[in-house]
Scaffold this motif. Structure first.
Motif, PDB file in Angstrom:
ATOM      1  N   LEU A  37      -9.733  12.511  10.588  1.00  0.00           N
ATOM      2  CA  LEU A  37      -9.618  12.226   9.162  1.00  0.00           C
ATOM      3  C   LEU A  37      -8.164  12.058   8.748  1.00  0.00           C
ATOM      4  O   LEU A  37      -7.828  11.143   7.990  1.00  0.00           O
ATOM      5  CB  LEU A  37     -10.253  13.358   8.348  1.00  0.00           C
ATOM      6  N   TYR A  38      -7.312  12.951   9.255  1.00  0.00           N
ATOM      7  CA  TYR A  38      -5.898  12.948   8.877  1.00  0.00           C
ATOM      8  C   TYR A  38      -5.052  13.415  10.049  1.00  0.00           C
ATOM      9  O   TYR A  38      -5.475  14.251  10.845  1.00  0.00           O
ATOM     10  CB  TYR A  38      -5.655  13.875   7.673  1.00  0.00           C
ATOM     11  N   CYS A  39      -3.836  12.874  10.121  1.00  0.00           N
ATOM     12  CA  CYS A  39      -2.879  13.333  11.124  1.00  0.00           C
ATOM     13  C   CYS A  39      -1.490  13.351  10.505  1.00  0.00           C
ATOM     14  O   CYS A  39      -1.019  12.327   9.978  1.00  0.00           O
ATOM     15  CB  CYS A  39      -2.890  12.425  12.358  1.00  0.00           C
ATOM     16  N   GLY A  40      -0.842  14.502  10.550  1.00  0.00           N
ATOM     17  CA  GLY A  40       0.515  14.613  10.031  1.00  0.00           C
ATOM     18  C   GLY A  40       1.525  13.987  10.976  1.00  0.00           C
ATOM     19  O   GLY A  40       1.266  13.809  12.174  1.00  0.00           O
ATOM     20  N   ILE A  41       2.672  13.643  10.422  1.00  0.00           N
ATOM     21  CA  ILE A  41       3.792  13.129  11.220  1.00  0.00           C
ATOM     22  C   ILE A  41       4.871  14.196  11.263  1.00  0.00           C
ATOM     23  O   ILE A  41       5.363  14.646  10.220  1.00  0.00           O
ATOM     24  CB  ILE A  41       4.360  11.831  10.627  1.00  0.00           C
ATOM     25  N   CYS A  42       5.226  14.605  12.473  1.00  0.00           N
ATOM     26  CA  CYS A  42       6.235  15.635  12.689  1.00  0.00           C
ATOM     27  C   CYS A  42       7.502  15.000  13.255  1.00  0.00           C
ATOM     28  O   CYS A  42       7.443  13.974  13.945  1.00  0.00           O
ATOM     29  CB  CYS A  42       5.678  16.669  13.672  1.00  0.00           C
ATOM     30  N   HIS A  43       8.648  15.610  12.979  1.00  0.00           N
ATOM     31  CA  HIS A  43       9.911  15.104  13.516  1.00  0.00           C
ATOM     32  C   HIS A  43       9.884  15.068  15.042  1.00  0.00           C
ATOM     33  O   HIS A  43      10.546  14.223  15.667  1.00  0.00           O
ATOM     34  CB  HIS A  43      11.073  15.971  13.025  1.00  0.00           C
TER      35      HIS A  43
END
Length: 355
Positions: A37-43
């Motif tokens: 459904l969702y995926c965060g973007i990490c550094h």
């Protein structure tokens, strides 16, 4: 049978990510498959594809380790999850499960090396590498899939799977609670959740930032105090003040300055990742019996504990939603510190990609 899914990934180090397709393995007896459904973007995603951690471990490489989705299929021996559950996958999807650290519930420190959700040799598929959450679906062992409380906004909960547990674990380990004085260095993706988690634990929270530009934002997040470190005065004014300093910045800092702000037996925890060295002043460390430690996200049980804590206290990330086609632009904005505070990819937009 294996499933073909749309994804977004890198073919070469330092090059823009592009639409592609990849094969997700068949669901094994202990596996869970979920639609993302969702995926965060990490550094750290940027560090991997940009070359900060070396050449791409595999090509193509699909990043993404802050995944929230719905279970669509489970293996015959799965007991923890069922079809329809809201679940999450964080930084790792396997470990040896036998070493001392794994048996202690600290799989992130597996002595044989944990399996990252992307870019690691996959012990389940010899010869293959894991591929991450910038995709339509994913398959992982049930033991590395956690339950996401339905009371949480699933999009805003996605960054908890990395950023949230990365700050929660050391705050819990070093005893953040009512009356504890906590300083958070930096107010980005990690830092803003550090403030929220520490406040939820009852701590008195100070944000340490190089300029005055984030003072208002700091207050809005619940911080009790704000100190500007750029001119150096705060290091004198706040000497011997904090029980815990949580360093969230992904760049070198002057360690002696910050260590001097720790009170008796205080601890500075580094959770921001930089490949550049930071010289240590051992004398400053010895004064007040101070400690300087690093911390790497958290174990699976800790991650579940963190999600339940977040649900109890209403802690989620402040996010900006984007479509898959905007990932490269999001990377540029992250590098320019132009996000408050975490980009999250709408998983539905992967279906529209054309490889």
């Amino acid at each position: 049978m294996p499933t073909t899914v749309n994804a977004f990934g890198a073919h070469e180090t330092g090059q823009p990510l592009v639409p592609l397709t990849l094969q997700r393995r068949d669901v094994g007896t202990h596996d869970v498959k979920l639609d993302i459904l969702y995926c965060g973007i990490c550094h750290s995603d940027i560090n991997f594809v940009g070359g900060a951690f070396g050449p791409l471990p595999t090509s193509p490489l699909v990043p993404g380790h802050e995944v929230v989705g719905r279970v669509t299929e489970v293996g015959s021996d799965v007991t923890r999850h069922q079809v329809g559950d809201l679940v999450g996958i964080g930084c790792m999807v396997n470990s040896c499960r036998e070493c001392e650290n794994c048996r202690a519930g600290q799989e992130q420190y597996c002595l044989k090396g944990h399996t990252l959700v992307f870019g690691s040799p996959d012990p389940v598929e010899p010869g293959a590498h894991t591929q991450g959450g910038y995709s339509e679906a994913i398959v992982a062992p049930e033991d590395f899939v956690v339950r996401v409380p339905e009371t949480l906004d699933p999009a805003a909960a996605a960054p908890l799977l990395c950023a949230g547990i990365t700050v929660y674990a050391p705050l819990e380990r070093f005893g953040a609670r009512q009356g504890t004085k906590v300083a958070v260095v930096g107010l980005g993706g990690l830092g803003h959740l550090g403030v929220k988690m520490a406040k939820a634990m009852g701590a008195d929270v100070t944000v340490l930032s190089q300029s005055d530009s984030k003072r208002e934002a700091s207050t809005a997040l619940g911080a009790d105090h704000y100190a500007v470190t750029g001119d150096g005065q705060a290091f004198t004014e706040l000497a011997n003040t904090f029980d815990i300093i949580l360093n969230t910045v992904s760049a070198p800092v002057n360690l002696p300055d910050y260590l001097g702000m720790l009170r008796l037996h205080g601890t500075m925890v580094n959770v921001g990742v930089t490949t550049e060295p930071m010289p240590m002043d051992v004398f400053t460390l010895c004064q007040n019996g101070r400690s300087y430690v690093g911390s790497l996200f958290g174990g699976i049980a800790e991650t579940q504990e963190m999600l339940d804590f977040a649900a109890e206290h209403g802690v989620t990330a402040d996010i900006e939603m984007i479509g898959a086609q905007d990932i490269n632009t999001a990377y540029e904005r992250i590098l320019a510190s132009d996000v408050r505070y975490r980009f999250v990819i709408d998983g539905a937009t992967f279906a529209d990609l054309k490889a």
